[in-house]
Design a protein around this motif. Sequence first.
Motif, PDB file in Angstrom:
ATOM      1  N   GLU A 129     -29.572  -6.143 -25.745  1.00 17.29           N
ATOM      2  CA  GLU A 129     -28.002  -6.204 -26.060  1.00 17.29           C
ATOM      3  C   GLU A 129     -27.227  -5.828 -24.811  1.00 17.29           C
ATOM      4  O   GLU A 129     -25.972  -6.239 -24.459  1.00 17.29           O
ATOM      5  N   THR A 130     -27.577  -4.725 -24.177  1.00 23.92           N
ATOM      6  CA  THR A 130     -26.925  -4.042 -23.199  1.00 23.92           C
ATOM      7  C   THR A 130     -27.657  -3.230 -22.447  1.00 23.92           C
ATOM      8  O   THR A 130     -28.945  -2.787 -22.752  1.00 23.92           O
ATOM      9  N   VAL A 131     -27.441  -2.784 -21.260  1.00 23.64           N
ATOM     10  CA  VAL A 131     -28.327  -1.958 -20.299  1.00 23.64           C
ATOM     11  C   VAL A 131     -27.348  -0.699 -20.013  1.00 23.64           C
ATOM     12  O   VAL A 131     -26.227  -0.867 -19.501  1.00 23.64           O
ATOM     13  N   ILE A 132     -27.724   0.513 -20.525  1.00 16.62           N
ATOM     14  CA  ILE A 132     -27.234   1.741 -20.268  1.00 16.62           C
ATOM     15  C   ILE A 132     -27.885   2.711 -19.256  1.00 16.62           C
ATOM     16  O   ILE A 132     -29.236   2.587 -19.308  1.00 16.62           O
ATOM     17  N   VAL A 133     -27.162   3.157 -18.238  1.00 18.36           N
ATOM     18  CA  VAL A 133     -27.817   4.266 -17.281  1.00 18.36           C
ATOM     19  C   VAL A 133     -27.522   5.684 -17.887  1.00 18.36           C
ATOM     20  O   VAL A 133     -26.220   5.852 -17.893  1.00 18.36           O
ATOM     21  N   SER A 134     -28.364   6.419 -17.805  1.00 12.89           N
ATOM     22  CA  SER A 134     -28.317   7.796 -18.083  1.00 12.89           C
ATOM     23  C   SER A 134     -28.536   8.646 -16.637  1.00 12.89           C
ATOM     24  O   SER A 134     -29.519   8.669 -16.164  1.00 12.89           O
ATOM     25  N   THR A 135     -27.422   9.296 -16.390  1.00 15.99           N
ATOM     26  CA  THR A 135     -27.360   9.913 -15.086  1.00 15.99           C
ATOM     27  C   THR A 135     -26.315  10.951 -15.033  1.00 15.99           C
ATOM     28  O   THR A 135     -25.511  11.010 -15.804  1.00 15.99           O
ATOM     29  N   ASP A 136     -26.792  11.979 -14.099  1.00 14.92           N
ATOM     30  CA  ASP A 136     -25.873  13.081 -14.078  1.00 14.92           C
ATOM     31  C   ASP A 136     -24.855  12.803 -12.792  1.00 14.92           C
ATOM     32  O   ASP A 136     -24.408  13.947 -12.404  1.00 14.92           O
ATOM     33  N   ASP A 137     -25.045  11.712 -11.949  1.00 17.40           N
ATOM     34  CA  ASP A 137     -24.849  11.744 -10.772  1.00 17.40           C
ATOM     35  C   ASP A 137     -23.751  10.796 -10.523  1.00 17.40           C
ATOM     36  O   ASP A 137     -23.995   9.435 -10.798  1.00 17.40           O
ATOM     37  N   GLU A 138     -22.407  10.988 -10.091  1.00 13.28           N
ATOM     38  CA  GLU A 138     -21.470  10.055  -9.735  1.00 13.28           C
ATOM     39  C   GLU A 138     -21.804   8.780  -8.934  1.00 13.28           C
ATOM     40  O   GLU A 138     -21.271   7.527  -9.188  1.00 13.28           O
ATOM     41  N   GLU A 139     -22.565   8.853  -7.771  1.00  9.97           N
ATOM     42  CA  GLU A 139     -22.816   7.854  -6.967  1.00  9.97           C
ATOM     43  C   GLU A 139     -23.802   6.841  -7.621  1.00  9.97           C
ATOM     44  O   GLU A 139     -23.728   5.724  -7.811  1.00  9.97           O
ATOM     45  N   ILE A 140     -24.705   7.563  -8.526  1.00  8.00           N
ATOM     46  CA  ILE A 140     -25.561   6.448  -8.954  1.00  8.00           C
ATOM     47  C   ILE A 140     -24.953   5.725 -10.300  1.00  8.00           C
ATOM     48  O   ILE A 140     -25.121   4.690 -10.499  1.00  8.00           O
ATOM     49  N   ALA A 141     -23.975   6.514 -11.048  1.00  3.24           N
ATOM     50  CA  ALA A 141     -23.242   5.898 -12.012  1.00  3.24           C
ATOM     51  C   ALA A 141     -22.270   4.695 -11.410  1.00  3.24           C
ATOM     52  O   ALA A 141     -22.330   3.535 -11.889  1.00  3.24           O
ATOM     53  N   ALA A 142     -21.956   5.005 -10.224  1.00  4.34           N
ATOM     54  CA  ALA A 142     -20.925   3.996  -9.710  1.00  4.34           C
ATOM     55  C   ALA A 142     -21.493   2.667  -9.208  1.00  4.34           C
ATOM     56  O   ALA A 142     -21.449   1.469  -9.398  1.00  4.34           O
ATOM     57  N   VAL A 143     -22.799   2.917  -8.538  1.00  5.04           N
ATOM     58  CA  VAL A 143     -23.851   2.006  -8.056  1.00  5.04           C
ATOM     59  C   VAL A 143     -24.357   1.243  -9.406  1.00  5.04           C
ATOM     60  O   VAL A 143     -24.431  -0.102  -9.348  1.00  5.04           O
ATOM     61  N   ALA A 144     -24.602   1.805 -10.445  1.00  4.58           N
ATOM     62  CA  ALA A 144     -25.017   1.141 -11.573  1.00  4.58           C
ATOM     63  C   ALA A 144     -24.156   0.330 -12.205  1.00  4.58           C
ATOM     64  O   ALA A 144     -24.228  -1.028 -12.510  1.00  4.58           O
ATOM     65  N   ARG A 145     -22.784   0.743 -12.381  1.00  5.70           N
ATOM     66  CA  ARG A 145     -21.806  -0.121 -12.859  1.00  5.70           C
ATOM     67  C   ARG A 145     -21.472  -1.234 -12.077  1.00  5.70           C
ATOM     68  O   ARG A 145     -21.219  -2.452 -12.485  1.00  5.70           O
ATOM     69  N   SER A 146     -21.372  -1.153 -10.682  1.00  9.61           N
ATOM     70  CA  SER A 146     -21.411  -2.471  -9.833  1.00  9.61           C
ATOM     71  C   SER A 146     -22.460  -3.490  -9.967  1.00  9.61           C
ATOM     72  O   SER A 146     -22.213  -4.596  -9.431  1.00  9.61           O
ATOM     73  N   HIS A 147     -23.482  -3.080 -10.204  1.00 14.62           N
ATOM     74  CA  HIS A 147     -24.495  -3.962 -10.667  1.00 14.62           C
ATOM     75  C   HIS A 147     -24.640  -4.452 -11.963  1.00 14.62           C
ATOM     76  O   HIS A 147     -25.634  -5.198 -12.592  1.00 14.62           O
ATOM     77  N   GLY A 148     -23.839  -4.277 -13.021  1.00 12.30           N
ATOM     78  CA  GLY A 148     -23.628  -4.844 -14.397  1.00 12.30           C
ATOM     79  C   GLY A 148     -23.930  -3.819 -15.530  1.00 12.30           C
ATOM     80  O   GLY A 148     -24.006  -4.461 -16.611  1.00 12.30           O
ATOM     81  N   ALA A 149     -24.362  -2.596 -15.086  1.00 15.75           N
ATOM     82  CA  ALA A 149     -24.848  -1.631 -16.385  1.00 15.75           C
ATOM     83  C   ALA A 149     -23.686  -0.830 -16.792  1.00 15.75           C
ATOM     84  O   ALA A 149     -22.708  -0.826 -15.882  1.00 15.75           O
ATOM     85  N   GLU A 150     -23.925  -0.351 -18.097  1.00 15.57           N
ATOM     86  CA  GLU A 150     -23.080   0.489 -18.561  1.00 15.57           C
ATOM     87  C   GLU A 150     -23.391   1.795 -18.140  1.00 15.57           C
ATOM     88  O   GLU A 150     -24.610   2.285 -18.229  1.00 15.57           O
ATOM     89  N   ARG A 193     -24.871  12.078 -18.228  1.00 14.77           N
ATOM     90  CA  ARG A 193     -26.116  13.133 -18.730  1.00 14.77           C
ATOM     91  C   ARG A 193     -25.738  14.490 -18.620  1.00 14.77           C
ATOM     92  O   ARG A 193     -25.546  15.061 -17.626  1.00 14.77           O
ATOM     93  N   PRO A 194     -25.885  15.666 -19.484  1.00 14.05           N
ATOM     94  CA  PRO A 194     -25.684  16.799 -19.369  1.00 14.05           C
ATOM     95  C   PRO A 194     -26.494  17.534 -18.379  1.00 14.05           C
ATOM     96  O   PRO A 194     -27.830  17.139 -18.171  1.00 14.05           O
TER      97      PRO A 194
END
Length: 246
Positions: free
Chosen positions: A57-78, A83-84
């Motif tokens: 249904e969807t791909v969710i990335v759990s991370t505490d890191d803003e760079e990882i989050a930005a890269v994940a979003r740029s490749h189509g993940a939510e 992450r706390p």
Amino acid sequence: MPLRPFNIMEDKKSRVIAFIFARGGSKGLPGKNVRPLAGKPLIAHSIDIARRCQFVETVIVSTDDEEIAAVARSHGAEVPFMRPSELATDTAPEWLAWRHAIEWVRTQRGDFDIFLSLPATSPFRTVEDVEACVRTLEEDAATDVVVTVRAAERSPYFNMVVLNEDGKAELVIKPTSAVSRRQDAPVLYDITTVAYAARPQFILCAERLFDGIVRTVNVPAERALDIDTPYDFMLAEAIARHRFEA
């Protein structure tokens, strides 16, 4: 008996959500989750495979890191939450991060049927590997979790040792019968990080993976590399050149 062909229409009833857990504080290989491999960040390989699975249904990335989050979003993940920090330390069990992600989805988007974890450090899995895990879980209502495995190269019955109090080497498990060849030892498997498919309620209620009924999907060694060290990444680059650039 071979597994039946995967039929997305037949299996449409299952709500499958894919998760990728990628914290930013790797010490063995700093920045590994966004390090380029075959022309794209490591985490993007897992995102791409998840997005190619029609039943996800969807791909969710759990991370505490803003760079990882930005890269994940740029490749189509939510990345709908960060992450706390207490769940992103070297000593925090990833099991707790799994629970946190499941609870977030249940609270914000309702119940779902299958939790699918595709670690960022396993870039060579195939869609078929992932499908096999989901299908195996669906085909047996008693199964709590499905893990991927590969044939073990070492055996505690034959060529793995511990040192005793005198510093002498002993087999980890002493066989009850003569084992003079590797082929005589029991068949063993290594758990890989290719994929984990589980029932969300099991993760919420259990304390560890093997508290439940676990089944396996066997994957070949060339698709089972888990990148954790600089040496692993060098090996991954060699495999990638052969696989992606040939």
